[in-house]
Design a protein around this motif. Sequence first.
Motif, short mmCIF file in Angstrom:
data_model
loop_
_atom_site.label_atom_id
_atom_site.label_comp_id
_atom_site.label_asym_id
_atom_site.label_seq_id
_atom_site.Cartn_x
_atom_site.Cartn_y
_atom_site.Cartn_z
N PRO A 1 38.35 -9.80 6.99
CA PRO A 1 38.16 -7.92 8.27
C PRO A 1 38.69 -8.91 9.51
O PRO A 1 39.50 -8.06 9.95
N ARG A 2 39.14 -9.95 10.30
CA ARG A 2 39.54 -10.31 10.60
C ARG A 2 41.02 -10.39 10.39
O ARG A 2 42.05 -9.67 11.57
N ALA B 1 42.10 -8.34 8.49
CA ALA B 1 42.44 -6.97 7.48
C ALA B 1 42.84 -6.21 9.39
O ALA B 1 43.72 -5.44 9.86
N ALA B 2 42.16 -6.71 10.29
CA ALA B 2 42.58 -5.85 12.08
C ALA B 2 43.23 -6.65 12.26
O ALA B 2 44.48 -5.45 12.90
N LEU B 3 44.03 -7.21 11.88
CA LEU B 3 45.53 -7.63 12.77
C LEU B 3 46.69 -7.31 11.44
O LEU B 3 47.20 -6.95 12.63
N ASP C 1 45.94 -3.97 11.12
CA ASP C 1 45.60 -2.71 11.32
C ASP C 1 45.46 -2.26 9.72
O ASP C 1 45.85 -0.41 9.34
N VAL C 2 44.65 -2.71 8.68
CA VAL C 2 44.27 -2.15 8.17
C VAL C 2 42.83 -1.73 7.48
O VAL C 2 42.11 -2.99 7.81
#
Lengths: 310, 249
Positions: free
Chosen positions: A100-101, A103-105, A107-108
């Motif tokens: 998830p880290r 993904a967040a970076l 922007d997904v």
Amino acid sequence: MSVLVIAEHDGHQLKPGTANAITAAALLGGEITVLVAGLQCAPAAQVVASVAGVSKVLLADAPQYAGFLAENMTALVLSIAKNYTHIVAAATGMGKNFMPRVAALLDVQQISDISSVVSADTFVRPTYAGNVMTTVQSVDSIKVITVRATAFDPAGNAAAAAPIENVAHTADVGISKFEGQELTKSARPELTAARVIVSGGRGMGSAENFKILDPLADKLGAAVGASRAAVDSGFVPNDYQVGQTGKIVAPEMYVAVGISGAIQHLAGMKDSKVIVAINKDAEAPIFSVASYWIVDDLFKVVPDLTTELG
Amino acid sequence: MKVLVTAKRVIDPYVKVRVKSDGTGVETANVKMTINPFCEIAVEQAVRMKEAGIVTEIVVVSVGVAQSQETLRTAMAMGADRGILVESAQEIQPLAVAKILKAIVDKEQPRLVIMGKQAIDDDSNQCGQMLAALLGWPQATHISSVTLAADSAQITREIDGGLEKLTVNLPAVVTADLRLNEPRYVTLPNIMKAKKKPLENIKPEALGVDIAPRLKTLKVQEPSSRSAGVKVADVKELVAKLKNEARVI
């Protein structure tokens, strides 16, 4: 289509889940590259190079990747992410931690714990402790996916090994530090890889009583698991826990002993091929998912069964 | 030290969840709702830290429908000092929740964010990690213990094979696993007191966050059910079935 799979390993061997994630990756279409990151993990890269479907292995062997530290793993994955349409890992403790880290970076919106690949952008995932199956379609340009290992068979061996390349190391992010692990030592198979699992619940009564499952597990070559109630009662350590928030397992045979069958436990084992339940409560919900069940005192049944197995 | 905790409103874990007949979602009308059990553990941890004199203020945030106020009141009855509801009737997916929380953290400037490791409805297990990423902070997920120092935290995490030790710099985001603590029961006097605690209501737009879903839900179904099993009389019959019928031994 090009898929990056992030391997989980102990430096030498793949951990359960990665070979299953490779199978899921193959269903997406396109080339599969596997990233092996860690400290002194070149042997694991050799192993994954021989898994069927793998086109290339990227090796990042450096101290900052020890323990799969989330901040440093994320930096590494981001450094190569633009080359791929899909980034995939098993939904194990490792994958859940840093994906998830990533993904967040990017922007997904990550797609967690998929149990089926419908197409390259559409997936089925269990929600509500496996009581609801949700089909979702991602509109993001890169798909970040974690895979429920029990829903995919592990990929087999390839005829020829894929090439291994070193990948440029990213710097230690320096905001967190891996201090070590205390792993439960056991001669038994790992829960998530075992062909047979013998699990105990609150009905076991005590840590001492829980040990009567050992001879049965020995006879069956089984891993030993537990319900949350048994872990909360202190009978066994946390890493024994099977269920919604513990481990998800689907062995050939799951023997549930003194487990009533809360939905949170069923969530972790109801996809097992054969389920045997032993409980003295004739109304126990575990029987609703059992293939075979015995209504009797487990302290009588378990020793009898152990003897009967010869 | 100021701590921010999060609390999601979810269907009670003991309720049998039913899929809507049109396959668009799950039935929530007249269904018992509660604070997500992992969020409850997060709140408890913050309250214990305050009772130990380490934490000075606990801000609890919920993102969701108007009734999430009740979830915030529960957290305040446990001991949180004030609540912030980011209210929306729309579905807000984990990335958008993380962006909303980042906007709140930027404003509130806590030294530590404690969240549940996952919500038991969507089972995504993403928000804490995503928030840490967006803030550029370290993360510690699935924690079973946390000890705070001035500029860092000593963490024990639950991992698949046992336990892992980490040190993270502060500020940090941590997510609670089951064994972190056992949450207290809220008492009636504390429920009454919680009603007087400040609760701020914000809309996601006011935070400038895009909450458009990135995942389109195409279909919601019940899983295929297992074929019915049989009760066996004794161990001999069980072993015979396992050998001859199931062929697993």
